[in-house]
Scaffold this motif. Structure first.
Motif, short mmCIF file in Angstrom:
data_model
loop_
_atom_site.label_atom_id
_atom_site.label_comp_id
_atom_site.label_asym_id
_atom_site.label_seq_id
_atom_site.Cartn_x
_atom_site.Cartn_y
_atom_site.Cartn_z
N GLY A 1 0.55 -0.65 0.58
CA GLY A 1 0.50 -0.02 -0.47
C GLY A 1 1.20 0.63 0.02
N ASN A 2 0.85 2.33 0.54
CA ASN A 2 1.30 3.14 1.09
C ASN A 2 2.48 3.33 1.96
N GLU A 3 2.96 2.33 2.40
CA GLU A 3 3.47 2.17 3.78
C GLU A 3 5.03 1.27 3.42
N PRO A 4 5.67 2.39 3.23
CA PRO A 4 7.21 2.15 2.29
C PRO A 4 7.99 1.20 3.52
N LYS A 5 8.01 1.74 4.72
CA LYS A 5 8.88 1.25 5.44
C LYS A 5 8.57 -0.89 5.24
#
Length: 259
Positions: free
Chosen positions: A219-223
């Motif tokens: 999703g929008n969680e690069p970590k």
């Protein structure tokens, strides 16, 4: 002739009748008051009896915790191969919390739909309680009461690093629980497995499960994507026989490193 005052004076009989009427009214009022209070008491007793008949709810179960709800429209973010040819994936459930938390829960069943394994990836949100012992939720995952104490059962080495194992204190239960915490990203991987006839085999089964866990979408969680990318570089092969090493050995009861 009689004076006007004498004609209007109350006779003893009238006074007696007035007192009798007043007494009747007081008695009637008290009777109605007692009946009203008795009705309230009866309703209270019935209410308490009804509450006593309700099933006890374990408020440490994720699906029943306040605020958690099933996210039917969300897509699975993780995948895992079949644990064994005789087992099937029973469900993949996604739970969301208004404060940002998400739980991806995979469950497997064996014969007679008996649970044999569970894997949960919990991405923490604002609802996460740092003061709550993580093993309380783990006990519930294993089908135990939250107050059941868990004891350390060693460590296993996985692509995510050392993972702590737990079992009910003072028992030789076949199922083992496991728990891995990450600060960056704020993530918790936990679950249990009942696979294997020996302790090394059960440990190896959990290690294989975690080594086969892959990320489908971050999703929008690069970590989160970075976390799994680093883990893939450390992926190890699965040994179904559970060959021991310094982490899998039976003598590693003391935990080493961070959970």
């Amino acid at each position: 002739m009689h004076s006007p005052e004498a004609s209007t004076a109350a006779t003893p009989t009238q006074i007696h009748l007035a007192l009798a009427n007043f007494a009747d009214e007081v008695v009637g009022t008290l009777a109605r008051l007692f009946a009203y209070v008795g009705t309230l008491v009866l309703f209270a007793i019935l209410g308490l009896a009804a509450l006593a008949q309700l099933p006890s709810l374990r408020d440490d179960e994720p699906a029943e915790e306040s605020g958690w709800s099933i996210a039917d429209r969300s897509h699975p973010a993780f995948a895992l191969g079949r644990l064994d040819s005789s087992e099937k994936t029973a469900s993949y459930t996604i739970l969301r919390h208004p404060e940002g938390g998400r739980r991806d829960v995979m469950r497997w069943t064996g014969e007679a739909d008996k649970p044999v394994a569970e894997l949960e990836i919990y991405r923490e949100g604002g609802e996460f309680d740092v003061a709550r012992p993580a093993t309380a939720d783990l006990a519930v995952q294993m089908g135990l009461d939250a107050v059941v104490p868990l004891e350390q059962a060693g460590l296993i080495d996985t692509k995510f690093g050392p993972v702590a194992l737990f079992r009910p204190a003072g028992t030789a239960q076949a199922c083992l629980g496991y728990l891995k915490r990450s600060e960056e990203p704020a993530l918790q991987i936990s679950g249990f497995s009942c696979q294997g006839d020996t302790l090394p085999a059960r440990r190896a089964a959990i290690a294989c499960t975690l080594n086969r866990l892959t990320l489908l979408t971050s999703g929008n969680e690069p970590k989160l994507a970075e976390f799994f990318a680093r883990a893939e570089l450390k992926r190890r092969g699965c040994d179904p026989q559970g060959a021991p090493d310094w982490l899998l050995g039976a003598a590693n009861a003391q935990l080493r490193g961070a959970l």
